[in-house]
Motif scaffolding. Sequence first.
Motif, mmCIF file in Angstrom:
data_model
loop_
_atom_site.group_PDB
_atom_site.id
_atom_site.type_symbol
_atom_site.label_atom_id
_atom_site.label_comp_id
_atom_site.label_asym_id
_atom_site.label_seq_id
_atom_site.Cartn_x
_atom_site.Cartn_y
_atom_site.Cartn_z
ATOM 1 N N UNK A 76 44.730 27.752 36.172
ATOM 2 C CA UNK A 76 43.553 27.659 35.316
ATOM 3 C C UNK A 76 42.641 26.546 35.816
ATOM 4 N N UNK A 77 43.240 25.397 36.143
ATOM 5 C CA UNK A 77 42.492 24.264 36.667
ATOM 6 C C UNK A 77 43.289 23.606 37.782
ATOM 7 N N UNK A 78 42.593 23.008 38.723
ATOM 8 C CA UNK A 78 43.243 22.189 39.742
ATOM 9 C C UNK A 78 42.581 20.818 39.724
ATOM 10 N N UNK A 79 43.303 19.821 40.186
ATOM 11 C CA UNK A 79 42.763 18.474 40.212
ATOM 12 C C UNK A 79 41.644 18.357 41.243
ATOM 13 N N UNK A 80 40.656 17.536 40.902
ATOM 14 C CA UNK A 80 39.592 17.233 41.850
ATOM 15 C C UNK A 80 39.930 15.973 42.628
ATOM 16 N N UNK A 81 38.944 15.119 42.828
ATOM 17 C CA UNK A 81 39.155 13.897 43.598
ATOM 18 C C UNK A 81 39.778 12.775 42.774
#
Length: 209
Positions: A76-81
């Motif tokens: 659903x979501x992945x981590x960004x920076x």
Amino acid sequence: MINEALRELRQRDEMIAELRQQLNQQKQKHQEDNDIQLDLAHDLEEQLNQERAAHNTLKSHYDKLKNKIPKNNHAVLVFGKEREKYRGEITDLVLNAITIYINTYVNNGKIPSQSRKKHILMDLVLANKVHDNREQYLKKLKSLFKSYKGMTPRIRKELKLLGLEVVESHNHNHIRFIEDSRYQVAFAKTPSDYRVGNNMIRDIKLALL
């Protein structure tokens, strides 16, 4: 007879002096041994703190990678920076934002209770574990700054274990995440009144948590 008594007295004096010297030597040796033990304990404590900090960093990195693994092949979501400063920081924030949205729009009737949007959001909240580490993190900070009277080596050490550091600047100190100067909380080096600890917690919550 008096000469014999004098001779014996002198012998006693010499024996006392010798015993006193031996006693002082033993005391000095004991103190040196204590110093060695204290130094060893201090070194072990520093090593333990370093290992804890390294463990926390590694655990945070592991959790970050783990959370990137798709569920049922669809993330659903992945981590960004941004990296988590403590376990569950980002995921809990997202889940909390979804919960606030549900309470604001769905439970108040602005979105139909049987809408597809509600079902999707509720499913996400129920399917993902909330770590709730923010409250534990905040509890530790409150304990550190309760009746705060000034920065001490112990507080600095405990803050380091939480991933925080204290940076000095003129008449103020700044608390920030280690190696991240974007978010800082300034406070006077010399506390002005009894409320300073509570004020620091308030500012930390706003800027860092």
